[in-house]
Design an enzyme around this catalytic site. Sequence first.
Site, PDB file in Angstrom:
ATOM      1  N   HIS A 127      22.128  24.675  11.872  1.00 26.12           N
ATOM      2  CA  HIS A 127      21.464  23.645  12.677  1.00 26.12           C
ATOM      3  C   HIS A 127      20.618  22.703  11.819  1.00 26.12           C
ATOM      4  O   HIS A 127      20.248  21.623  12.271  1.00 26.12           O
ATOM      5  CB  HIS A 127      20.614  24.282  13.786  1.00 26.12           C
ATOM      6  CG  HIS A 127      19.332  24.902  13.333  1.00 26.12           C
ATOM      7  ND1 HIS A 127      19.180  26.267  13.150  1.00 26.12           N
ATOM      8  CD2 HIS A 127      18.131  24.370  13.026  1.00 26.12           C
ATOM      9  CE1 HIS A 127      17.953  26.530  12.764  1.00 26.12           C
ATOM     10  NE2 HIS A 127      17.293  25.381  12.671  1.00 26.12           N
ATOM     11  N   ASP A 157      25.049  30.496  12.917  1.00 26.99           N
ATOM     12  CA  ASP A 157      24.076  29.483  12.513  1.00 26.99           C
ATOM     13  C   ASP A 157      23.869  29.491  11.005  1.00 26.99           C
ATOM     14  O   ASP A 157      22.751  29.458  10.511  1.00 26.99           O
ATOM     15  CB  ASP A 157      22.741  29.679  13.236  1.00 26.99           C
ATOM     16  CG  ASP A 157      21.810  28.479  13.062  1.00 26.99           C
ATOM     17  OD1 ASP A 157      22.319  27.387  12.770  1.00 26.99           O
ATOM     18  OD2 ASP A 157      20.589  28.645  13.197  1.00 26.99           O
ATOM     19  N   SER A 230      13.376  27.246   8.789  1.00 26.66           N
ATOM     20  CA  SER A 230      14.778  27.545   9.065  1.00 26.66           C
ATOM     21  C   SER A 230      15.627  27.480   7.800  1.00 26.66           C
ATOM     22  O   SER A 230      15.580  26.496   7.055  1.00 26.66           O
ATOM     23  CB  SER A 230      15.333  26.559  10.091  1.00 26.66           C
ATOM     24  OG  SER A 230      14.726  26.724  11.336  1.00 26.66           O
TER      25      SER A 230
END
Length: 486
Positions: A127, A157, A230
């Site tokens: 993402h 992901d 992230s």
Amino acid sequence: MKQTGIPSLYKSVKVSLLGALTTLCLFSLLSNKVMAESLPDFSTLAEQSSPAVVNISTLSKPKRGRNEMYGPYGDELPEILRRYFGFQIPENGGRGGNAPQIEQPQPQSLGSGFIISKDGYVLTNNHVVDGADEIIVRMNDRSEYKAKLVGGDKRSDLALLKVEGKNLPTVRIGDSDKLKPGQWVFAIGSPFGFDYSVTKGIISALNRSLPTENYVPFIQTDVPINPGNSGGPLLNMSGEVIGINSQIYTRSGGFMGLSFAIPIDDAMDVARQLQENGHVSRGWLGVIIQDVDRSLAESFGLKRPHGALLSQVLPDGPAGKAGFEAGDIITRFNGREIKFSSDLPIAVGRAPVGKEVEVVLVRRGKEITKKVAAGELPGDKSAGSNDGIRSDNRLGISVTAVDDGVRSRLGLDENVQGVVVTEVSSGVGRAYGLRSGDVITHINHEEVKNMSAYQKVIKSLPVDKTISMRLIRRGTPGFITFRLSE
């Protein structure tokens, strides 16, 4: 008579009190010292690992996870607190003067990653780079590299990037199968753009299944993770990467004590498949499952609730062809115990496609063993390189001619001519902020009256040169500039 008892007693008590206070102070100092020495020191580990940790920024707006909630990190804020459109409000409040300008997108810090090979392979979250037109990887010495997207896997992901470099610093890869709840771990990343922040905590639980993803056995920690972390590494006390920080549970947009990381064993398997095949293959049984509660366990003859109950078996799926039936309860798959129904998709996803594995199940109160060859999960081929998901035109957008219906819907003047954007794919259009509903009237100083004029102008656009575009957004005209590269 001489009275010497009270002064002597006073002196004795005074000495005793002083001794007790001295002992207490010494005990306190020693206790603090022992406590300080017992707490882990992450400074050396962070110093050793940081050179291989990178900051990742892009020129386009990625498809961010639900937890990325501030500024460049997401779209969860109320409309009044964010700027959907690039038009700047004129200083005179819009009453005459110059036309409003359209804000040009700038590279934005979106997340973190880490280098896994000396020749420049980088792991991060999908993402973070999904839909990116240009990806910039910045090292902790502030050197920058343009990265190529080797492949992305939306289910896990994860994304694999490649930068051109030699003898780059790399992380040490650990073993996530050896983790235990309670172990110290720490993270390095760029929360809210604060590069190379180090946070620490412990492993809270293992093999967590989240509602958004059934094929990743997440590591749950209480390490403070925020937007921008992230894709960054989760490391153990040996300085080895044992996970990739991916998601947070939050009601406020910030850290609330629940962080989730992708186990490094799963991540490296995904990276290998992306590098070799450009996509990830996962096992598939063709069943619908549910959890086994106490009443179901009793009715199916189980001593305790465990396993995955098959509520439906697709006849043409691998399980149906192998003789599985609705009502079977799988308690072990390919050597892995199935305690909860959520354990089965993870075990099946890890199974080699097309190769028979052993399955233990309970059928009508009796335990039996069967074999099944998992098929490939349908629709599991994620996009490989960026070029594979671009639109077939040079701007990465879809347009249609402006007609009376468009003019009425968008509130345009009857004399307005041009083309209206109907869809924005990945590419230049998305990178430079085009949106569905934008009306393009001029490109590179050429008037765009209809579709044929648009296609003619697009074909003749120069490479590596600044190009202007006039468009109308919500009734307000303005210009943007962009560049094309081959």
